[in-house]
Write a protein that holds these residues in place. Structure first.
Motif, PDB file in Angstrom:
ATOM      1  N   GLU A  64      -5.823   0.519  -4.412  1.00  0.00           N
ATOM      2  CA  GLU A  64      -4.888   1.145  -3.487  1.00  0.00           C
ATOM      3  C   GLU A  64      -4.190   0.117  -2.609  1.00  0.00           C
ATOM      4  O   GLU A  64      -3.884   0.370  -1.452  1.00  0.00           O
ATOM      5  CB  GLU A  64      -5.610   2.175  -2.616  1.00  0.00           C
ATOM      6  CG  GLU A  64      -6.120   3.382  -3.379  1.00  0.00           C
ATOM      7  CD  GLU A  64      -6.904   4.351  -2.493  1.00  0.00           C
ATOM      8  OE1 GLU A  64      -6.940   4.136  -1.263  1.00  0.00           O
ATOM      9  OE2 GLU A  64      -7.480   5.302  -3.033  1.00  0.00           O
ATOM     10  N   ALA A  65      -3.893  -1.037  -3.171  1.00  0.00           N
ATOM     11  CA  ALA A  65      -3.249  -2.100  -2.402  1.00  0.00           C
ATOM     12  C   ALA A  65      -1.834  -1.706  -1.982  1.00  0.00           C
ATOM     13  O   ALA A  65      -1.175  -0.891  -2.630  1.00  0.00           O
ATOM     14  CB  ALA A  65      -3.209  -3.378  -3.231  1.00  0.00           C
ATOM     15  N   THR A  66      -1.362  -2.311  -0.899  1.00  0.00           N
ATOM     16  CA  THR A  66      -0.001  -2.073  -0.421  1.00  0.00           C
ATOM     17  C   THR A  66       1.006  -2.728  -1.369  1.00  0.00           C
ATOM     18  O   THR A  66       0.641  -3.513  -2.252  1.00  0.00           O
ATOM     19  CB  THR A  66       0.196  -2.649   0.982  1.00  0.00           C
ATOM     20  OG1 THR A  66       0.068  -4.083   0.913  1.00  0.00           O
ATOM     21  CG2 THR A  66      -0.846  -2.095   1.960  1.00  0.00           C
ATOM     22  N   ALA A  67       2.279  -2.426  -1.161  1.00  0.00           N
ATOM     23  CA  ALA A  67       3.319  -3.020  -1.996  1.00  0.00           C
ATOM     24  C   ALA A  67       3.312  -4.544  -1.887  1.00  0.00           C
ATOM     25  O   ALA A  67       3.453  -5.259  -2.891  1.00  0.00           O
ATOM     26  CB  ALA A  67       4.687  -2.462  -1.608  1.00  0.00           C
ATOM     27  N   THR A  68       3.143  -5.061  -0.672  1.00  0.00           N
ATOM     28  CA  THR A  68       3.115  -6.512  -0.480  1.00  0.00           C
ATOM     29  C   THR A  68       1.925  -7.135  -1.194  1.00  0.00           C
ATOM     30  O   THR A  68       2.057  -8.178  -1.859  1.00  0.00           O
ATOM     31  CB  THR A  68       3.065  -6.839   1.018  1.00  0.00           C
ATOM     32  OG1 THR A  68       4.213  -6.284   1.669  1.00  0.00           O
ATOM     33  CG2 THR A  68       3.022  -8.333   1.246  1.00  0.00           C
ATOM     34  N   GLN A  69       0.763  -6.515  -1.072  1.00  0.00           N
ATOM     35  CA  GLN A  69      -0.424  -7.028  -1.759  1.00  0.00           C
ATOM     36  C   GLN A  69      -0.265  -6.956  -3.272  1.00  0.00           C
ATOM     37  O   GLN A  69      -0.654  -7.875  -3.992  1.00  0.00           O
ATOM     38  CB  GLN A  69      -1.654  -6.232  -1.313  1.00  0.00           C
ATOM     39  CG  GLN A  69      -2.031  -6.439   0.144  1.00  0.00           C
ATOM     40  CD  GLN A  69      -3.072  -5.429   0.627  1.00  0.00           C
ATOM     41  OE1 GLN A  69      -3.156  -4.306   0.124  1.00  0.00           O
ATOM     42  NE2 GLN A  69      -3.855  -5.821   1.613  1.00  0.00           N
ATOM     43  N   GLN A  70       0.336  -5.860  -3.749  1.00  0.00           N
ATOM     44  CA  GLN A  70       0.521  -5.720  -5.185  1.00  0.00           C
ATOM     45  C   GLN A  70       1.516  -6.741  -5.721  1.00  0.00           C
ATOM     46  O   GLN A  70       1.351  -7.265  -6.826  1.00  0.00           O
ATOM     47  CB  GLN A  70       0.978  -4.298  -5.527  1.00  0.00           C
ATOM     48  CG  GLN A  70      -0.106  -3.257  -5.315  1.00  0.00           C
ATOM     49  CD  GLN A  70       0.173  -1.963  -6.044  1.00  0.00           C
ATOM     50  OE1 GLN A  70       0.715  -1.965  -7.145  1.00  0.00           O
ATOM     51  NE2 GLN A  70      -0.205  -0.846  -5.448  1.00  0.00           N
ATOM     52  N   CYS A  96       9.181  -3.838  -1.432  1.00  0.00           N
ATOM     53  CA  CYS A  96       8.817  -4.605  -0.239  1.00  0.00           C
ATOM     54  C   CYS A  96      10.013  -4.848   0.678  1.00  0.00           C
ATOM     55  O   CYS A  96       9.844  -5.286   1.818  1.00  0.00           O
ATOM     56  CB  CYS A  96       8.205  -5.943  -0.648  1.00  0.00           C
ATOM     57  SG  CYS A  96       6.577  -5.812  -1.409  1.00  0.00           S
ATOM     58  N   ASP A 195      11.349   5.549   1.965  1.00  0.00           N
ATOM     59  CA  ASP A 195      10.812   4.398   1.254  1.00  0.00           C
ATOM     60  C   ASP A 195       9.921   4.880   0.120  1.00  0.00           C
ATOM     61  O   ASP A 195       9.801   6.088  -0.117  1.00  0.00           O
ATOM     62  CB  ASP A 195      10.041   3.463   2.207  1.00  0.00           C
ATOM     63  CG  ASP A 195       8.886   4.160   2.917  1.00  0.00           C
ATOM     64  OD1 ASP A 195       8.381   5.188   2.399  1.00  0.00           O
ATOM     65  OD2 ASP A 195       8.472   3.702   3.985  1.00  0.00           O
ATOM     66  N   ARG A 197       6.094   3.807  -2.206  1.00  0.00           N
ATOM     67  CA  ARG A 197       4.895   2.973  -2.312  1.00  0.00           C
ATOM     68  C   ARG A 197       4.393   3.007  -3.742  1.00  0.00           C
ATOM     69  O   ARG A 197       4.343   4.084  -4.358  1.00  0.00           O
ATOM     70  CB  ARG A 197       3.816   3.485  -1.350  1.00  0.00           C
ATOM     71  CG  ARG A 197       2.539   2.667  -1.424  1.00  0.00           C
ATOM     72  CD  ARG A 197       1.526   3.063  -0.376  1.00  0.00           C
ATOM     73  NE  ARG A 197       0.251   2.415  -0.643  1.00  0.00           N
ATOM     74  CZ  ARG A 197      -0.838   2.551   0.112  1.00  0.00           C
ATOM     75  NH1 ARG A 197      -0.780   3.328   1.187  1.00  0.00           N
ATOM     76  NH2 ARG A 197      -1.961   1.950  -0.193  1.00  0.00           N
ATOM     77  N   THR A 201      -2.333   5.660  -3.628  1.00  0.00           N
ATOM     78  CA  THR A 201      -2.240   5.607  -2.174  1.00  0.00           C
ATOM     79  C   THR A 201      -3.446   6.233  -1.483  1.00  0.00           C
ATOM     80  O   THR A 201      -3.593   6.103  -0.269  1.00  0.00           O
ATOM     81  CB  THR A 201      -0.984   6.336  -1.683  1.00  0.00           C
ATOM     82  OG1 THR A 201      -1.126   7.743  -1.949  1.00  0.00           O
ATOM     83  CG2 THR A 201       0.268   5.815  -2.374  1.00  0.00           C
TER      84      THR A 201
END
Length: 313
Positions: A64-70, A96, A195, A197, A201
């Motif tokens: 469930e990583a964020t967009a930045t982490q992914q 992002c 936005d 994601r 989530t």
């Protein structure tokens, strides 16, 4: 999609990033599909890649990583020649960059959000395959940090159908393959894109219990090139009538045991610490039925005695 060293349809072993509830559903989905998987934990990107290589994994799932982490994980996978179970690096770049995402959506014909303070927001998961087919599920609204309901009570049936059309249009415009959640505000009775994601989530369960589709399974299937599947129970999210009612509540560990029963699901990792959280999902044919089931489940979870009137006739 980025080029992969491995044939996605021949994936045999995955490493799942994250821990707790963030990794639970991804690991369950791997098991559903007959794929071996290992828990990667909350390691840094380089350490996750090294762990995946050590275990002979074909692919890495971001949980469930964020967009930045992914985006960071996806780039690391490309460099290492591993498959990434998620959106392409180019699409993650767009997610992002909020301005870039809204610009693309506007060009695709989606209305953008008006700058209205405190306007309510609804979130809609969308599945898409690499053949241009997309499916919008059931929208949900987050009423608090630890509580969400689906569908939103704010939308009329006509608005719900329109929302689904917008989400599918946006997913196709971006070339989405897999799973993403698109968010829209409802201001002055008008929907506007905010936005999106990527991937899981933590709120997919709401759409799952109302549609009959396992979104964690479908994400893996679609990313590795398989065709989109429609809900067996019918297109509940944006068809005529209402799709039922569901709620998701995040809870600390309770004193009691959840005894189950119709319309109740508990997502709880096998290994939990004293400060761990679980997710309680309840659903019914309408809001009243769902609320009755939630009261029963909460009473069981908190160790309260639930008794009847003794009449067994």
């Amino acid at each position: 999609m980025q080029s992969l060293r491995f044939d996605p349809l021949r994936w045999q072993r995955l490493l799942v990033a994250g821990s707790g509830l963030g990794a639970l559903r991804a690991g369950q989905a791997c098991s559903e599909l007959g794929l071996a998987w290992h828990a990667g934990g909350c390691l840094a990107d380089d350490a996750l890649i090294a762990r995946a290589r050590e275990l002979g994994c074909d692919a890495l799932h971001p949980g469930e990583a964020t967009a930045t982490q992914q985006r960071s994980l996806a780039r690391a996978c490309v460099s290492a020649g591993l498959a990434f179970v998620g959106s392409s690096t180019s699409l993650l770049d767009t997610m992002c960059d909020g301005d870039a995402a809204r610009h693309l959506m506007r060009d695709a014909g989606l209305p953008l959000a008006e700058p209205v303070p405190s306007a309510p927001c609804v979130h809609l998961p969308v599945l898409a395959d690499n053949r241009g087919q997309a499916l919008a599920l059931v929208e949900h609204e987050r009423m608090a940090d630890d509580f969400a309901v689906a569908p939103s009570e704010r939308l009329t049936p006509e608005q719900r159908a329109y929302l689904g059309q917008l989400a599918v249009l946006g997913a196709r415009a971006l070339g989405l393959v897999g799973l993403a959640t698109l968010s829209f505000t409802l201001a002055n009775n008008r929907l506007g894109f905010v936005d999106m994601r990527p991937g899981l989530t933590g709120h997919e369960g709401l759409a799952e219990v109302l549609s009959g589709l396992d979104l964690a399974v479908e994400q893996i299937r679609l990313v590795r090139g398989e065709r989109l599947r429609r809900p067996r129970v019918g297109h509940m999210g944006h068809g005529p009538g209402r799709p039922g009612h569901a709620s998701l509540r995040q809870l600390p560990l309770g004193k009691g045991l959840l005894c189950g029963g119709p319309g109740v699901r508990l997502d709880r990792p096998a290994a939990v610490a004293d400060d761990a959280w679980v997710r309680l999902l309840v659903w019914g044919r309408d809001a009243a039925e769902a609320r009755r089931r939630e009261r029963r489940a909460l009473a069981e979870w908190h160790g309260e005695v639930v008794s009847g009137n003794g009449d067994m006739g």
